[in-house]
Design a protein around this motif. Structure first.
Motif, PDB file in Angstrom:
ATOM      1  N   LEU A  19       0.806  -1.226   0.000  1.00  0.00           N
ATOM      2  CA  LEU A  19       0.000   0.000   0.000  1.00  0.00           C
ATOM      3  C   LEU A  19       0.834   1.269   0.000  1.00  0.00           C
ATOM      4  O   LEU A  19       0.372   2.324   0.439  1.00  0.00           O
ATOM      5  CB  LEU A  19      -0.984  -0.002   1.182  1.00  0.00           C
ATOM      6  N   ASP A  20       2.060   1.214  -0.515  1.00  0.00           N
ATOM      7  CA  ASP A  20       2.910   2.403  -0.546  1.00  0.00           C
ATOM      8  C   ASP A  20       2.297   3.525  -1.374  1.00  0.00           C
ATOM      9  O   ASP A  20       2.440   4.701  -1.033  1.00  0.00           O
ATOM     10  CB  ASP A  20       4.298   2.073  -1.095  1.00  0.00           C
ATOM     11  N   PHE A  21       1.623   3.190  -2.455  1.00  0.00           N
ATOM     12  CA  PHE A  21       1.000   4.231  -3.271  1.00  0.00           C
ATOM     13  C   PHE A  21       0.015   5.037  -2.431  1.00  0.00           C
ATOM     14  O   PHE A  21       0.044   6.267  -2.416  1.00  0.00           O
ATOM     15  CB  PHE A  21       0.281   3.609  -4.478  1.00  0.00           C
ATOM     16  N   TYR A  22      -0.839   4.342  -1.707  1.00  0.00           N
ATOM     17  CA  TYR A  22      -1.846   5.010  -0.888  1.00  0.00           C
ATOM     18  C   TYR A  22      -1.223   5.758   0.284  1.00  0.00           C
ATOM     19  O   TYR A  22      -1.705   6.820   0.674  1.00  0.00           O
ATOM     20  CB  TYR A  22      -2.892   3.998  -0.406  1.00  0.00           C
ATOM     21  N   GLU A  23      -0.138   5.214   0.822  1.00  0.00           N
ATOM     22  CA  GLU A  23       0.561   5.894   1.914  1.00  0.00           C
ATOM     23  C   GLU A  23       1.184   7.192   1.416  1.00  0.00           C
ATOM     24  O   GLU A  23       1.155   8.212   2.100  1.00  0.00           O
ATOM     25  CB  GLU A  23       1.628   4.984   2.523  1.00  0.00           C
ATOM     26  N   GLY A  24       1.732   7.163   0.207  1.00  0.00           N
ATOM     27  CA  GLY A  24       2.300   8.380  -0.374  1.00  0.00           C
ATOM     28  C   GLY A  24       1.236   9.439  -0.612  1.00  0.00           C
ATOM     29  O   GLY A  24       1.441  10.630  -0.343  1.00  0.00           O
ATOM     30  N   VAL A  25       0.083   9.013  -1.115  1.00  0.00           N
ATOM     31  CA  VAL A  25      -1.036   9.942  -1.329  1.00  0.00           C
ATOM     32  C   VAL A  25      -1.498  10.519   0.007  1.00  0.00           C
ATOM     33  O   VAL A  25      -1.733  11.723   0.132  1.00  0.00           O
ATOM     34  CB  VAL A  25      -2.203   9.241  -2.065  1.00  0.00           C
ATOM     35  N   ARG A  26      -1.602   9.655   1.021  1.00  0.00           N
ATOM     36  CA  ARG A  26      -2.018  10.127   2.344  1.00  0.00           C
ATOM     37  C   ARG A  26      -1.068  11.190   2.871  1.00  0.00           C
ATOM     38  O   ARG A  26      -1.486  12.271   3.298  1.00  0.00           O
ATOM     39  CB  ARG A  26      -2.084   8.966   3.347  1.00  0.00           C
ATOM     40  N   ALA A  27       0.241  10.892   2.809  1.00  0.00           N
ATOM     41  CA  ALA A  27       1.236  11.795   3.391  1.00  0.00           C
ATOM     42  C   ALA A  27       1.364  13.112   2.620  1.00  0.00           C
ATOM     43  O   ALA A  27       1.623  14.160   3.214  1.00  0.00           O
ATOM     44  CB  ALA A  27       2.593  11.101   3.456  1.00  0.00           C
ATOM     45  N   LYS A  28       1.169  13.047   1.309  1.00  0.00           N
ATOM     46  CA  LYS A  28       1.367  14.238   0.472  1.00  0.00           C
ATOM     47  C   LYS A  28       0.088  15.053   0.276  1.00  0.00           C
ATOM     48  O   LYS A  28       0.121  16.273   0.333  1.00  0.00           O
ATOM     49  CB  LYS A  28       1.908  13.777  -0.881  1.00  0.00           C
ATOM     50  N   LEU A  29      -1.034  14.361   0.062  1.00  0.00           N
ATOM     51  CA  LEU A  29      -2.252  15.068  -0.345  1.00  0.00           C
ATOM     52  C   LEU A  29      -3.370  15.098   0.693  1.00  0.00           C
ATOM     53  O   LEU A  29      -4.127  16.062   0.745  1.00  0.00           O
ATOM     54  CB  LEU A  29      -2.801  14.431  -1.629  1.00  0.00           C
ATOM     55  N   VAL A  30      -3.490  14.045   1.492  1.00  0.00           N
ATOM     56  CA  VAL A  30      -4.616  13.970   2.431  1.00  0.00           C
ATOM     57  C   VAL A  30      -4.250  14.647   3.751  1.00  0.00           C
ATOM     58  O   VAL A  30      -4.773  15.705   4.095  1.00  0.00           O
ATOM     59  CB  VAL A  30      -5.069  12.508   2.655  1.00  0.00           C
ATOM     60  N   ASP A  31      -3.355  14.034   4.500  1.00  0.00           N
ATOM     61  CA  ASP A  31      -2.953  14.606   5.789  1.00  0.00           C
ATOM     62  C   ASP A  31      -1.927  15.719   5.623  1.00  0.00           C
ATOM     63  O   ASP A  31      -1.761  16.545   6.512  1.00  0.00           O
ATOM     64  CB  ASP A  31      -2.377  13.522   6.702  1.00  0.00           C
ATOM     65  N   LYS A  32      -1.215  15.691   4.504  1.00  0.00           N
ATOM     66  CA  LYS A  32      -0.191  16.699   4.189  1.00  0.00           C
ATOM     67  C   LYS A  32       0.864  16.818   5.285  1.00  0.00           C
ATOM     68  O   LYS A  32       1.386  17.888   5.549  1.00  0.00           O
ATOM     69  CB  LYS A  32      -0.834  18.051   3.891  1.00  0.00           C
ATOM     70  N   ASP A  33       1.161  15.690   5.937  1.00  0.00           N
ATOM     71  CA  ASP A  33       2.192  15.713   6.977  1.00  0.00           C
ATOM     72  C   ASP A  33       3.587  15.467   6.402  1.00  0.00           C
ATOM     73  O   ASP A  33       4.589  15.669   7.090  1.00  0.00           O
ATOM     74  CB  ASP A  33       1.874  14.707   8.086  1.00  0.00           C
ATOM     75  N   GLY A  34       3.658  15.027   5.151  1.00  0.00           N
ATOM     76  CA  GLY A  34       4.954  14.799   4.513  1.00  0.00           C
ATOM     77  C   GLY A  34       5.778  13.719   5.175  1.00  0.00           C
ATOM     78  O   GLY A  34       6.992  13.688   5.022  1.00  0.00           O
ATOM     79  N   ASP A  35       5.113  12.837   5.907  1.00  0.00           N
ATOM     80  CA  ASP A  35       5.830  11.801   6.652  1.00  0.00           C
ATOM     81  C   ASP A  35       5.246  10.424   6.349  1.00  0.00           C
ATOM     82  O   ASP A  35       4.588   9.824   7.201  1.00  0.00           O
ATOM     83  CB  ASP A  35       5.757  12.102   8.149  1.00  0.00           C
ATOM     84  N   PRO A  36       5.506   9.911   5.137  1.00  0.00           N
ATOM     85  CA  PRO A  36       4.969   8.593   4.801  1.00  0.00           C
ATOM     86  C   PRO A  36       5.619   7.494   5.631  1.00  0.00           C
ATOM     87  O   PRO A  36       6.798   7.569   5.974  1.00  0.00           O
ATOM     88  CB  PRO A  36       5.296   8.434   3.318  1.00  0.00           C
ATOM     89  N   LYS A  37       4.848   6.496   5.969  1.00  0.00           N
ATOM     90  CA  LYS A  37       5.334   5.323   6.709  1.00  0.00           C
ATOM     91  C   LYS A  37       5.464   4.170   5.714  1.00  0.00           C
ATOM     92  O   LYS A  37       4.537   3.394   5.526  1.00  0.00           O
ATOM     93  CB  LYS A  37       4.361   4.948   7.838  1.00  0.00           C
ATOM     94  N   TRP A  38       6.603   4.111   5.054  1.00  0.00           N
ATOM     95  CA  TRP A  38       6.816   3.092   4.020  1.00  0.00           C
ATOM     96  C   TRP A  38       6.994   1.716   4.637  1.00  0.00           C
ATOM     97  O   TRP A  38       7.557   1.572   5.716  1.00  0.00           O
ATOM     98  CB  TRP A  38       8.047   3.416   3.184  1.00  0.00           C
ATOM     99  N   LYS A  39       6.517   0.708   3.934  1.00  0.00           N
ATOM    100  CA  LYS A  39       6.704  -0.688   4.345  1.00  0.00           C
ATOM    101  C   LYS A  39       7.228  -1.449   3.141  1.00  0.00           C
ATOM    102  O   LYS A  39       6.489  -1.608   2.176  1.00  0.00           O
ATOM    103  CB  LYS A  39       5.371  -1.292   4.805  1.00  0.00           C
ATOM    104  N   PRO A  40       8.453  -1.874   3.175  1.00  0.00           N
ATOM    105  CA  PRO A  40       9.478  -1.709   4.204  1.00  0.00           C
ATOM    106  C   PRO A  40      10.014  -0.278   4.242  1.00  0.00           C
ATOM    107  O   PRO A  40       9.785   0.507   3.327  1.00  0.00           O
ATOM    108  CB  PRO A  40      10.567  -2.691   3.777  1.00  0.00           C
TER     109      PRO A  40
END
Length: 110
Positions: free
Chosen positions: A61-82
């Motif tokens: 789910l890295d794609f969705y995590e990137g969208v969350r961190a950049k566009l939704v929450d805008k925290d700029g702190d994605p939690k990548w796995k791994p």
């Protein structure tokens, strides 16, 4: 020249910062895709389409995590796995390149 070297160094540092913030899985996939040769433009486009489709459907789910961190929450702190390139399993990477399964490229062209 010294000015050109400084500009090159600054550009290199900007590129490194972007790479360090990217999904480790996506970085490994990109590297693998670049070193694998395709026999034709069509084959290359098909592989790129398959890879991008697999990234969206990926269990990490890295794609969705990137969208969350950049566009939704805008925290700029994605939690990548791994979390690092070193932790990316090459066996998992191979699954992205597996040509078996539905031919998504052909389906998209309908």
């Amino acid at each position: 020249t010294a000015g050109g070297e400084a500009a090159d160094r600054a550009f290199g540092q900007q590129c490194l910062a972007k790479l360090q913030g990217a999904s480790p899985t996506s970085l490994v996939l990109t590297f693998e895709s670049l070193i694998r040769k395709s026999p034709s433009l069509k084959a290359s486009l098909e592989r790129d389409f398959r890879l991008s489709s697999a990234c969206v459907a990926s269990p990490t789910l890295d794609f969705y995590e990137g969208v969350r961190a950049k566009l939704v929450d805008k925290d700029g702190d994605p939690k990548w796995k791994p979390q690092s390139v070193e932790q990316v399993s090459l066996a998992d990477v191979e699954k992205y390149f597996d040509p078996r399964g539905p031919d998504l490229f052909e389906m998209a062209m309908l």
